[in-house]
Motif scaffolding. Structure first.
Motif, mmCIF file in Angstrom:
data_model
loop_
_atom_site.group_PDB
_atom_site.id
_atom_site.type_symbol
_atom_site.label_atom_id
_atom_site.label_comp_id
_atom_site.label_asym_id
_atom_site.label_seq_id
_atom_site.Cartn_x
_atom_site.Cartn_y
_atom_site.Cartn_z
ATOM 1 N N VAL A 178 0.853 -1.188 0.000
ATOM 2 C CA VAL A 178 0.000 0.000 0.000
ATOM 3 C C VAL A 178 0.891 1.241 0.000
ATOM 4 N N LYS A 179 0.275 2.418 -0.120
ATOM 5 C CA LYS A 179 1.028 3.661 -0.043
ATOM 6 C C LYS A 179 1.778 3.738 1.289
ATOM 7 N N ASP A 180 2.991 4.298 1.247
ATOM 8 C CA ASP A 180 3.797 4.397 2.463
ATOM 9 C C ASP A 180 3.039 5.112 3.572
ATOM 10 N N SER A 181 2.270 6.138 3.219
ATOM 11 C CA SER A 181 1.563 6.916 4.228
ATOM 12 C C SER A 181 0.456 6.110 4.904
ATOM 13 N N ALA A 182 -0.071 5.099 4.202
ATOM 14 C CA ALA A 182 -1.154 4.284 4.763
ATOM 15 C C ALA A 182 -0.650 3.093 5.556
ATOM 16 N N LEU A 183 0.623 2.733 5.377
ATOM 17 C CA LEU A 183 1.137 1.488 5.962
ATOM 18 C C LEU A 183 1.128 1.473 7.493
ATOM 19 N N PRO A 184 1.592 2.503 8.190
ATOM 20 C CA PRO A 184 1.640 2.411 9.662
ATOM 21 C C PRO A 184 0.279 2.144 10.302
ATOM 22 N N SER A 185 -0.751 2.858 9.881
ATOM 23 C CA SER A 185 -2.069 2.679 10.504
ATOM 24 C C SER A 185 -2.671 1.324 10.141
ATOM 25 N N LEU A 186 -2.523 0.904 8.896
ATOM 26 C CA LEU A 186 -3.035 -0.406 8.495
ATOM 27 C C LEU A 186 -2.292 -1.522 9.217
ATOM 28 N N ALA A 187 -0.981 -1.388 9.309
ATOM 29 C CA ALA A 187 -0.181 -2.390 10.021
ATOM 30 C C ALA A 187 -0.647 -2.515 11.461
ATOM 31 N N SER A 188 -0.858 -1.383 12.115
ATOM 32 C CA SER A 188 -1.295 -1.392 13.506
ATOM 33 C C SER A 188 -2.643 -2.088 13.670
ATOM 34 N N ILE B 14 -4.109 -4.360 11.640
ATOM 35 C CA ILE B 14 -4.046 -5.796 11.339
ATOM 36 C C ILE B 14 -3.330 -6.545 12.462
ATOM 37 N N VAL B 15 -2.223 -5.988 12.972
ATOM 38 C CA VAL B 15 -1.491 -6.639 14.063
ATOM 39 C C VAL B 15 -2.356 -6.699 15.316
ATOM 40 N N ARG B 16 -3.100 -5.628 15.585
ATOM 41 C CA ARG B 16 -3.970 -5.620 16.758
ATOM 42 C C ARG B 16 -5.015 -6.738 16.661
ATOM 43 N N ARG B 17 -5.475 -7.014 15.453
ATOM 44 C CA ARG B 17 -6.514 -8.027 15.287
ATOM 45 C C ARG B 17 -5.952 -9.441 15.317
ATOM 46 N N PHE B 18 -4.805 -9.671 14.684
ATOM 47 C CA PHE B 18 -4.321 -11.047 14.513
ATOM 48 C C PHE B 18 -3.156 -11.418 15.421
ATOM 49 N N GLY B 19 -2.578 -10.458 16.122
ATOM 50 C CA GLY B 19 -1.558 -10.780 17.103
ATOM 51 C C GLY B 19 -0.196 -11.108 16.518
ATOM 52 N N LYS B 20 0.618 -11.810 17.309
ATOM 53 C CA LYS B 20 2.022 -12.036 16.975
ATOM 54 C C LYS B 20 2.278 -13.303 16.164
ATOM 55 N N ILE C 1 10.425 2.125 3.746
ATOM 56 C CA ILE C 1 9.897 1.862 5.089
ATOM 57 C C ILE C 1 10.770 0.803 5.769
ATOM 58 N N PRO C 2 11.191 1.026 7.015
ATOM 59 C CA PRO C 2 12.027 0.033 7.700
ATOM 60 C C PRO C 2 11.282 -1.261 7.984
ATOM 61 N N VAL C 3 12.034 -2.290 8.275
ATOM 62 C CA VAL C 3 11.450 -3.612 8.480
ATOM 63 C C VAL C 3 10.583 -3.662 9.734
ATOM 64 N N GLY C 4 10.872 -2.826 10.736
ATOM 65 C CA GLY C 4 10.180 -2.921 12.019
ATOM 66 C C GLY C 4 8.901 -2.122 12.117
ATOM 67 N N ILE C 5 8.258 -1.807 11.029
ATOM 68 C CA ILE C 5 7.072 -0.954 11.021
ATOM 69 C C ILE C 5 5.884 -1.578 11.751
ATOM 70 N N PHE C 6 5.915 -2.901 11.933
ATOM 71 C CA PHE C 6 4.762 -3.582 12.528
ATOM 72 C C PHE C 6 4.771 -3.566 14.054
#
Length: 260
Positions: free
Chosen positions: A68-78, A80-86, A97-102
């Motif tokens: 996705v667009k770089d600007s949309a990645l942080p919020s979308l990542a947050s 999806i991770v919140r929903r599906f966990g580790k 974008i760095p590897v640790g964005i999630f």
């Protein structure tokens, strides 16, 4: 750790090509998410999987591939991770974008960056697309390396910092060059000519880059600083100060780089 199923987050050019490449090699695409449902449905139809524009309906998978667009990645990542966990593996395809964005608490994070210009309307042999990979841990790196080598013949590990530099170089070598094609097309159209007249020139310029340094291959009025020709061109650009500014800036850059 084996990755067999993927959910695609995004439906643009990169998402389209990499998801099709994965599916061709036997990976299962569980679904496509896009904030624009019509775009998700278009890609999902090609992949024969569900489409959604709702985070709540995103299907689970071994791996989530974000394109996705770089600007949309942080919020979308947050989200999806919140929903599906580790447990899943989280992968993005961005150059800058760095590897640790999630997030710090997410262990299985990775990057698969394709160094190629990709458009939905043009098919490419994805086996020829170089992939640059990175991960937060050795197990995840091994898993995504296996995936990457399944879909591409060229896979290399690269840090986030070096990937940013690679992306910058790609913008100059591809995006800016293509914009110059577009400006050339504009000049041709205004003169009533077809852009196809320039295609042999475009093809030879690209071909020379395979055997000559671009600096050594440079030709044209700027490299010899032929001010008479350059002023003629600038006269033709009268009334289009933006193009004239680009012409002056690129001409000066060519002269300065050629002199080194």
């Amino acid at each position: 750790m084996l990755l067999k199923t993927f959910t695609i987050i995004g439906s643009g050019n990169v998402a389209t090509h990499i998801s099709k490449a994965l599916q061709r090699q036997g990976y299962i695409i569980n679904g496509v998410y896009s904030h624009t449902l019509a775009n998700a449905e278009q890609l999902a139809a090609a992949l024969h999987c569900p489409a959604t524009d709702s985070i709540d309906d995103v299907p689970a998978a071994d791996a989530f591939l974000f394109s996705v667009k770089d600007s949309a990645l942080p919020s979308l990542a947050s989200e999806i991770v919140r929903r599906f966990g580790k447990t899943p593996t989280y992968i993005h395809t961005a150059g800058c974008i760095p590897v640790g964005i999630f997030g710090d608490g997410t262990t299985r994070q990775a990057v698969i960056y394709p160094l190629q210009t990709l458009s939905k309307q043009r098919e490419v042999d994805f086996r020829t697309v170089p992939l640059f990979i990175e991960a937060t841990d050795a197990e995840t790196l091994a898993a995504i390396k296996e995936v990457a080598e399944t879909i591409s013949g060229t896979v290399r590990e690269m840090s986030s910092e070096n990937r940013r530099r690679l992306h910058l170089a790609a913008v100059f070598a591809c995006n800016f060059v293509n914009h110059c094609y577009a400006l050339g097309e504009k000049v041709m159209q205004e003169a009533g000519f077809d852009f196809s007249y320039l295609l042999p020139l475009v093809d030879e310029t690209a071909a020379k880059a395979h055997t000559l340094s671009p600096r050594a291959a440079q030709t044209g009025p700027a490299v010899r600083w032929d001010e008479n020709v350059m002023q003629t061109h600038l006269d033709l650009l009268e009334g289009n100060e933006r193009m004239a500014e680009i012409y002056r800036l690129l001409s000066r850059s060519i002269k300065d780089l050629s002199a080194k």
